[in-house]
Design an enzyme around this catalytic site. Sequence first.
Site, PDB file in Angstrom:
ATOM      1  N   CYS B 289       0.860  -1.140  -0.063  1.00  0.00           N
ATOM      2  CA  CYS B 289       0.092   0.068   0.151  1.00  0.00           C
ATOM      3  C   CYS B 289       0.912   1.330  -0.188  1.00  0.00           C
ATOM      4  O   CYS B 289       0.639   2.189  -0.838  1.00  0.00           O
ATOM      5  CB  CYS B 289      -1.228   0.183   1.331  1.00  0.00           C
ATOM      6  SG  CYS B 289      -1.123  -1.491   2.136  1.00  0.00           S
ATOM      7  N   ARG B 318       7.333 -11.224   5.634  1.00  0.00           N
ATOM      8  CA  ARG B 318       6.663 -10.854   6.994  1.00  0.00           C
ATOM      9  C   ARG B 318       7.261 -11.807   8.075  1.00  0.00           C
ATOM     10  O   ARG B 318       7.438 -13.015   7.524  1.00  0.00           O
ATOM     11  CB  ARG B 318       5.286 -11.019   6.938  1.00  0.00           C
ATOM     12  CG  ARG B 318       4.358  -9.865   6.355  1.00  0.00           C
ATOM     13  CD  ARG B 318       3.004 -10.055   6.313  1.00  0.00           C
ATOM     14  NE  ARG B 318       2.291  -8.984   5.520  1.00  0.00           N
ATOM     15  CZ  ARG B 318       1.211  -9.134   4.937  1.00  0.00           C
ATOM     16  NH1 ARG B 318       0.291 -10.061   5.548  1.00  0.00           N
ATOM     17  NH2 ARG B 318       0.440  -8.391   4.235  1.00  0.00           N
ATOM     18  N   GLN B 336       1.581 -11.145  -3.306  1.00  0.00           N
ATOM     19  CA  GLN B 336       0.152 -10.587  -3.294  1.00  0.00           C
ATOM     20  C   GLN B 336      -0.208 -10.246  -4.670  1.00  0.00           C
ATOM     21  O   GLN B 336       0.487  -9.427  -5.342  1.00  0.00           O
ATOM     22  CB  GLN B 336      -0.113  -9.443  -2.174  1.00  0.00           C
ATOM     23  CG  GLN B 336       0.126  -9.619  -0.909  1.00  0.00           C
ATOM     24  CD  GLN B 336       0.020  -8.662   0.148  1.00  0.00           C
ATOM     25  OE1 GLN B 336       0.453  -7.562  -0.016  1.00  0.00           O
ATOM     26  NE2 GLN B 336      -0.841  -8.871   0.831  1.00  0.00           N
ATOM     27  N   ASP B 338      -2.086  -8.022  -5.561  1.00  0.00           N
ATOM     28  CA  ASP B 338      -2.462  -6.799  -4.619  1.00  0.00           C
ATOM     29  C   ASP B 338      -2.972  -5.576  -5.662  1.00  0.00           C
ATOM     30  O   ASP B 338      -2.667  -5.408  -6.584  1.00  0.00           O
ATOM     31  CB  ASP B 338      -1.357  -6.253  -3.861  1.00  0.00           C
ATOM     32  CG  ASP B 338      -1.781  -5.422  -2.593  1.00  0.00           C
ATOM     33  OD1 ASP B 338      -2.947  -5.304  -2.448  1.00  0.00           O
ATOM     34  OD2 ASP B 338      -0.961  -5.221  -1.994  1.00  0.00           O
ATOM     35  N   HIS B 340      -4.929  -1.297  -5.143  1.00  0.00           N
ATOM     36  CA  HIS B 340      -5.472  -0.250  -4.461  1.00  0.00           C
ATOM     37  C   HIS B 340      -6.050   0.483  -5.569  1.00  0.00           C
ATOM     38  O   HIS B 340      -5.877   0.994  -6.496  1.00  0.00           O
ATOM     39  CB  HIS B 340      -4.499   0.389  -3.660  1.00  0.00           C
ATOM     40  CG  HIS B 340      -3.800  -0.576  -2.899  1.00  0.00           C
ATOM     41  ND1 HIS B 340      -2.719  -0.965  -2.989  1.00  0.00           N
ATOM     42  CD2 HIS B 340      -4.292  -0.716  -1.433  1.00  0.00           C
ATOM     43  CE1 HIS B 340      -1.965  -1.812  -2.184  1.00  0.00           C
ATOM     44  NE2 HIS B 340      -3.207  -1.673  -1.018  1.00  0.00           N
ATOM     45  N   LYS B 424     -14.878  -4.589   5.871  1.00  0.00           N
ATOM     46  CA  LYS B 424     -14.286  -5.477   4.558  1.00  0.00           C
ATOM     47  C   LYS B 424     -15.388  -6.599   4.554  1.00  0.00           C
ATOM     48  O   LYS B 424     -16.016  -6.981   5.125  1.00  0.00           O
ATOM     49  CB  LYS B 424     -12.836  -5.666   5.172  1.00  0.00           C
ATOM     50  CG  LYS B 424     -12.774  -6.868   6.120  1.00  0.00           C
ATOM     51  CD  LYS B 424     -11.602  -7.384   6.196  1.00  0.00           C
ATOM     52  CE  LYS B 424     -11.479  -8.289   7.810  1.00  0.00           C
ATOM     53  NZ  LYS B 424     -10.194  -9.214   7.720  1.00  0.00           N
ATOM     54  N   HIS B 470      -8.432  -1.527  -0.456  1.00  0.00           N
ATOM     55  CA  HIS B 470      -7.372  -2.416  -0.825  1.00  0.00           C
ATOM     56  C   HIS B 470      -8.125  -3.549  -1.250  1.00  0.00           C
ATOM     57  O   HIS B 470      -9.406  -4.061  -0.730  1.00  0.00           O
ATOM     58  CB  HIS B 470      -6.776  -3.111   0.479  1.00  0.00           C
ATOM     59  CG  HIS B 470      -6.215  -1.880   1.590  1.00  0.00           C
ATOM     60  ND1 HIS B 470      -4.864  -1.660   1.730  1.00  0.00           N
ATOM     61  CD2 HIS B 470      -6.830  -0.969   2.268  1.00  0.00           C
ATOM     62  CE1 HIS B 470      -4.420  -0.798   2.384  1.00  0.00           C
ATOM     63  NE2 HIS B 470      -5.618  -0.460   2.809  1.00  0.00           N
TER      64      HIS B 470
END
Lengths: 598, 598
Positions: B289, B318, B336, B338, B340, B424, B470
């Site tokens: 992000c 992580r 990911q 991912d 946005h 979410k 997200h």
Amino acid sequence: MALKVRYADGKVGEVEEPVEALEIYRHSTSHLMAAAVCSLFPDTHLGIGPAVSDGFFYDFDRATNFTEDDLPRIEAKMRELASRDLNYQPRILTREEAVGLFSKKGEDLKVELIEERAGQQLSCYQLGDLVDFCLGPHVYSTGLIHPDSFRVMSLAGSYWKGDEGNRRMQRIYGTAFLTPGDLQAHLAQLEEAKKRDHRKLGRELDLFSVSEEAGPGLIFWHPKGTRVRLVIEDFLRQVLLRRGYEFVVTPHIARNALWRTSGHYDYYRENMYVFNIEDEEFVIKPMNCPGHIQIYKSGMRSYRDLPLRFAEFGTVYRQEKSGVLHGMLRVRGFTQDDAHIFCTREQVYGEISDLLDLVLFVMQAFAFDKYQVELSVRDESRRQDYAGTEEDWRMAESALVQAMTAKGMQWKRMEGEAVFYGPKIDVKLIDAIGRPWQLSTVQFDFTLPKRFDLAYIGPDGQPHQPVMLHRALLGSIERFMGVLIEHFAGAFPIWLAPVQATVIPIAVRHQPYGRQVLEQLANAGLRVEIDDRNEKMGYKIREAQAKKVPFMLVVGDKEAQSGQISVRNRTEGDKGAQSVESFIAAIRGHIEARSVRP
Amino acid sequence: MALKVRYADGKVGEVEEPVEALEIYRHSTSHLMAAAVCSLFPDTHLGIGPAVSDGFFYDFDRATNFTEDDLPRIEAKMRELASRDLNYQPRILTREEAVGLFSKKGEDLKVELIEERAGQQLSCYQLGDLVDFCLGPHVYSTGLIHPDSFRVMSLAGSYWKGDEGNRRMQRIYGTAFLTPGDLQAHLAQLEEAKKRDHRKLGRELDLFSVSEEAGPGLIFWHPKGTRVRLVIEDFLRQVLLRRGYEFVVTPHIARNALWRTSGHYDYYRENMYVFNIEDEEFVIKPMNCPGHIQIYKSGMRSYRDLPLRFAEFGTVYRQEKSGVLHGMLRVRGFTQDDAHIFCTREQVYGEISDLLDLVLFVMQAFAFDKYQVELSVRDESRRQDYAGTEEDWRMAESALVQAMTAKGMQWKRMEGEAVFYGPKIDVKLIDAIGRPWQLSTVQFDFTLPKRFDLAYIGPDGQPHQPVMLHRALLGSIERFMGVLIEHFAGAFPIWLAPVQATVIPIAVRHQPYGRQVLEQLANAGLRVEIDDRNEKMGYKIREAQAKKVPFMLVVGDKEAQSGQISVRNRTEGDKGAQSVESFIAAIRGHIEARSVRP
């Protein structure tokens, strides 16, 4: 045209070889600059003043800072001294004489250099009032330095011997060429390079950025830059798959154990970023090789499996001082188009030959038609310093030379330039304004297969060690992108352009038809945009032109009625009306041919 | 079927709700197990014994280690106790009585739990000789626990309260279901899951590995695994580009300043890997992000530019304890899918609606036809603990609910399960053997736009704050790959299969024709191999079958003469002879339809 020179022993000679002559000429111009500086600013002390790849510099030690305004004065003084046709007068000195001479002048740094020097016979050169500790040779006299052949360029900070712990110096850069014409060509190239600066174009074309908040040397690829990157990656991927490569993906972090085995932990440590997980040290990968080796080692390999060609767009991170970072060209994180080939000795020649074809093919695809090749080999006098056997080196070098010969390639043999683990070929591409960029590399590795104990089972049922080759075509995708931007001055060929065409409706009422055209083009897989702002057509065309969009598709009443588009291209202007279908066919032709124009 | 239960206050009741009933049943079976253990091994002390998602466990404190051989004995003892129809007998105690009771029994850990507990009214349950500190409720008596409805499963080490600094405990896992049939179904699922274990199949099918030398939790994608990954990524990329997403690429490392602004440095620190560059702390990104936000912030944004949808296959790292790592499903580094979305408030509903379509589309593409949806909202009693305004939460929740309703989706509302920065939706896909996997997520973020001071210029010429979403569809490509391997038991649909067809020449003399077929298929863009080993045809077919290759193409005299191939598919066996062209057409049809069979 021979250059008349004076050697340190006083002998006069002539130098014909242009590279050598240019170096002497620049070195002498550097002395000339030092003489000018000391004459204008008597409180200046001397560091060193060598010739470098695009000119020369001199490092000075002075309490007051030089300013930009001093540079034209220095240049004028150099012309004045040059016009006096002063001799570059050498003198042979004993060590004691040299120390005495420079001590008396208060030139501590010169004394330091003299004291470090072995041998008793030293030399200095006198030029007007300047006496410099120097091995020469120099041009015979300043009359040989044409007043329009040099330029004082810029100021920079530096450290004595490049060490941040040492005294701060003030560096003045200059450049010089054997003829005024050569200097003019160089300055024109610099001017052109400035216009093409990928950092400036990267901002204007919205391709990438670097973020202060995130840190220097780290590239953020914007949507438009990423489009170009993905075209490049997809193209390479297709090319490699057709040539028998297999893609792999390896993690960006690994235990230091891996890097101890590879040797990087001992010999490359200062370039690596390390951190801890559960009190154990891990490394952010600076290279992809140990990762590809893990995959090689994940199973038993037979001679029937070889050659194995593992490719990865592998992002690596390396220590770089923040001071040397430069746009996309010098960064801390970059993605190599990396591959490693594991093969038998019998397969080496075929692999090298295929690799050279691949390099030439990829180079041409990106519209580089000139290149220089360097073959780096051992220093034969230090054979013991290299990994690998005599036979390894002979086999590798002969494969490289034979393959280049078979392709009719020219190359320069770089004696002693090989790294310790094997010989290599570097290919430098020459860009549109004549600058060389080292991109492709093919490198033998005689050490990693041994360190990781790599093996394959031969037809004899016995384990054998495979030959390992590192190779990159583009080098780093970030750096390559920077080079491409400058090579094309931001005007990417159609197949690479982030936006291939902009639809420009003349008035608001033409927008629905414009959007219909847009959709048709997008469905054909083209990268297209519409400029539906309420602005004048001329303004929109100028803006698309500034964004270096290859095609502008103007639609008004006439086009809407006839179901056509009026095509302009960025280099040739108005090309008249045509159907959307025929435009799609034409642009597809350009894409498939990877043509540079229009 | 209602379950008869006894509450701590002695009241008897009936529980109808199956989820609640199952939890009570498992909790009671856990007590039954504790009673059996204490009866067999009187030197055992008690920890805790809750119901968990697939059964229950009890943590014991005992000097001697339990062994695998003890498990059937414990299970037998449980059946014996169950058959006696013992009551689960509750008793209300004061704090002092409780401490006295468990102190006398030497149950220190129970005393510790009691002392931590607020309030004066406590309770315990007696089952035979076992007295346990417990809030209940429990089933009325052990007669309600069917002797074939539970199983003692396994042993594991644990720590008191999960803290490595505390006493080591021995955990015994069990499972129980309301009916013997449910237990049998669960055990069958476990058996099937074992066969499908992605770690085992990953090795057998040569898809990926983890390297001890490089460290745990880091995936090395082998060529065959990478092929599948690239098909997945290419598919997603095409889908996203058609839906107005733009791809970006952001670096894996950034200054800690970025993570301080984002808040991760303060609230997520223990999950991040940090290291130093030039004495400044940097972070290996645990999220994409802040990087996407840097790109948003790299230029001025107008309402005309929104929505902006930035997508990246972004690899993040992580902290995970090495003990919890599990194949591709729980790792330290993962990529990911991912994205946005930055949009205006007016655009929120449209974006959510498109996102749900996208989730459903992608789910179906990968042959998941069942799913569960959870809507996580605020705990209304703790409104002050959440970022964002009242209006933000109302707007967001209403957009989520309306969009789900419009698509006819079913969902479970999870009160208080929202993270502090926004509501979410999580989508759990149900795999081929009925297991749920949380993959897709759509998440509002009311904090990052504020922390990074994001803005766009509205039609009013004023700056406004965009809404930020997200979203991930697959979640992590590593984890999704692990799920896919288990979902398909390694038999990937044709469009995903790393090898789509294997050409099998019957004898050496059929190899030239086989290679000709191979080339024809490869030129058609198919992923094909030839098995030209000197082995029997049946052996090669069995091996291709074991590798789960969708098609085996046998070529012998007949096929070479007629220019055909004999097609076998992995599920239906021999399909007879056909021309290479018609096979290519058929397989292309399967690929385009992304069909699961054959």
